[in-house]
Design an enzyme around this catalytic site. Structure first.
Site, PDB file in Angstrom:
ATOM      1  CD1 TRP A  10      -2.190  -1.997   0.220  1.00  0.00           C
ATOM      2  CD2 TRP A  10      -2.953  -1.308   2.211  1.00  0.00           C
ATOM      3  NE1 TRP A  10      -3.238  -2.801   0.564  1.00  0.00           N
ATOM      4  CE2 TRP A  10      -3.729  -2.411   1.787  1.00  0.00           C
ATOM      5  CE3 TRP A  10      -3.256  -0.716   3.437  1.00  0.00           C
ATOM      6  CZ2 TRP A  10      -4.788  -2.917   2.542  1.00  0.00           C
ATOM      7  CZ3 TRP A  10      -4.300  -1.226   4.197  1.00  0.00           C
ATOM      8  CH2 TRP A  10      -5.061  -2.308   3.746  1.00  0.00           C
ATOM      9  CE  LYS A  11       4.373   1.111  -4.442  1.00  0.00           C
ATOM     10  NZ  LYS A  11       4.884   1.507  -5.742  1.00  0.00           N
ATOM     11  CG  HIS A  95       9.509  -0.939  -2.854  1.00  0.00           C
ATOM     12  ND1 HIS A  95       9.552   0.230  -3.577  1.00  0.00           N
ATOM     13  CD2 HIS A  95       8.513  -1.682  -3.380  1.00  0.00           C
ATOM     14  CE1 HIS A  95       8.590   0.196  -4.494  1.00  0.00           C
ATOM     15  NE2 HIS A  95       7.951  -0.956  -4.401  1.00  0.00           N
ATOM     16  CB  SER A 213       2.215  -1.513 -14.318  1.00  0.00           C
ATOM     17  OG  SER A 213       2.771  -0.235 -14.099  1.00  0.00           O
ATOM     18  N   GLY A 234       1.170  -2.678  -6.376  1.00  0.00           N
ATOM     19  CA  GLY A 234       1.093  -1.345  -5.776  1.00  0.00           C
ATOM     20  C   GLY A 234      -0.291  -0.753  -5.993  1.00  0.00           C
ATOM     21  N   GLY A 235      -0.395   0.134  -6.955  1.00  0.00           N
ATOM     22  CA  GLY A 235      -1.630   0.892  -7.204  1.00  0.00           C
ATOM     23  C   GLY A 235      -2.898   0.050  -7.220  1.00  0.00           C
TER      24      GLY A 235
HETATM   25  P1  13P Z   1       2.551  -0.486  -9.102  1.00  0.00           P
HETATM   26  O1  13P Z   1       1.757  -1.776  -9.075  1.00  0.00           O
HETATM   27  O2  13P Z   1       1.752   0.707  -8.679  1.00  0.00           O
HETATM   28  O3  13P Z   1       3.276  -0.309 -10.389  1.00  0.00           O
HETATM   29  O4  13P Z   1       3.673  -0.625  -7.958  1.00  0.00           O
HETATM   30  C1  13P Z   1       4.437  -1.768  -7.910  1.00  0.00           C
HETATM   31  C2  13P Z   1       5.192  -1.793  -6.639  1.00  0.00           C
HETATM   32  O5  13P Z   1       6.062  -0.965  -6.413  1.00  0.00           O
HETATM   33  C3  13P Z   1       4.846  -2.819  -5.653  1.00  0.00           C
HETATM   34  O6  13P Z   1       5.776  -2.880  -4.635  1.00  0.00           O
END
Ligand code: 13P
Length: 249
Positions: A10-11, A95, A213, A234-235
């Protein structure tokens, strides 16, 4: 066989309240998924409450970093011992955003990895090249240096507690996914490095996630590749519908 592992990173998104609302829904939607590991990685602030909410579910909880010491004068940091006590299962290490903005070097990641393992936590160790490195034909060099640096001094017995995530930096948050073949090529290369460093069996059992992605539209083709064992998302892990669809690939 290698059990697929889908993790959401989730950053720095979702407040504690948003995190709990999200996992309450997720828990119900994914309750029947037994043949894969599911992990969500909220911010450290929300981790303990998310663990409580997911306690009797099939979803595990990860954090996004942890220190190489268990306690000390390190303002702003959190140790693996603290995460362990809070019920966290996984720690993402290395990361690319931490390598870029928080001084995570391979040596540091290695020290953190050792402390994560000492605390009986599992690790997701991230590696991956930048666009300029790929364009210069240095992908394998870069990944080899990262794997060797991160795994320095790690014993064969610890390998079962480690997942590697291959995340090409140019594919993170850009909408540009590596093609399934491009990703698989690097995954196979990483597996070869592990075979050299440890042995063939250990390499065959190591799970390697792809990240960059990942979306509901491309997860199937990625997972169809021989050396791709999961995804670090991520997103698309921030929305119930897209994360659910990815987990259910
Ligand atoms: P995205 O899926 O948003 O490209 O991010 C990937 C990521 O950094 C997962 O750790």
């Amino acid at each position: 066989m290698r059990k697929p592992i889908i993790a959401g990173n989730w950053k720095m998104y979702k407040t504690p309240k948003e995190s709990l609302e999200f996992v309450r829904q997720l828990r119900d939607k994914l309750k029947d998924m037994k043949d894969r590991e599911i992990v969500v990685c909220p911010t450290a602030l929300s981790a303990a409450a998310v663990v409580e909410t997911l306690r009797f579910s099939n979803i595990q909880v990860g954090c996004q970093d942890a220190h190489w010491e268990n306690e000390g004068a390190y303002t702003g940091n959190i140790s693996p011992a603290m995460f362990k006590e809070s019920g966290v299962h996984y720690v993402i290490l290395g990361h690319s955003e931490r390598r870029q903005f928080d001084n995570d070097t391979d040596a540091r990641i290695n020290a953190k990895l050792k402390n994560v393992l000492r605390n009986s936590l599992k690790a997701i160790v991230c590696v991956g090249e930048t666009l300029s490195e790929r364009e210069a034909g240095k992908t394998e060099n870069v990944v080899e240096t990262q794997v060797n640096g991160c795994f320095e001094g790690i014993g064969l017995g610890d390998l079962a507690e480690i997942v590697v995530a291959y995340e090409p930096v140019w594919a993170i948050g850009t909408g540009k996914t590596a093609t399934p073949e491009q990703a698989n090529e690097v995954h196979a290369f990483i597996r070869g490095l592990i075979a050299k460093r440890f042995n063939d069996d250990a390499a065959a059992n190591l799970r390697i996630q792809y990240g960059g992605s990942v979306k509901p539209e491309n997860i199937k083709q990625l997972m169809a590749q021989a050396d791709i064992d999961g995804a670090l998302v991520g997103g698309a892990s921030l929305k119930i519908d897209s994360f659910t669809a990815i987990v259910q690939f």
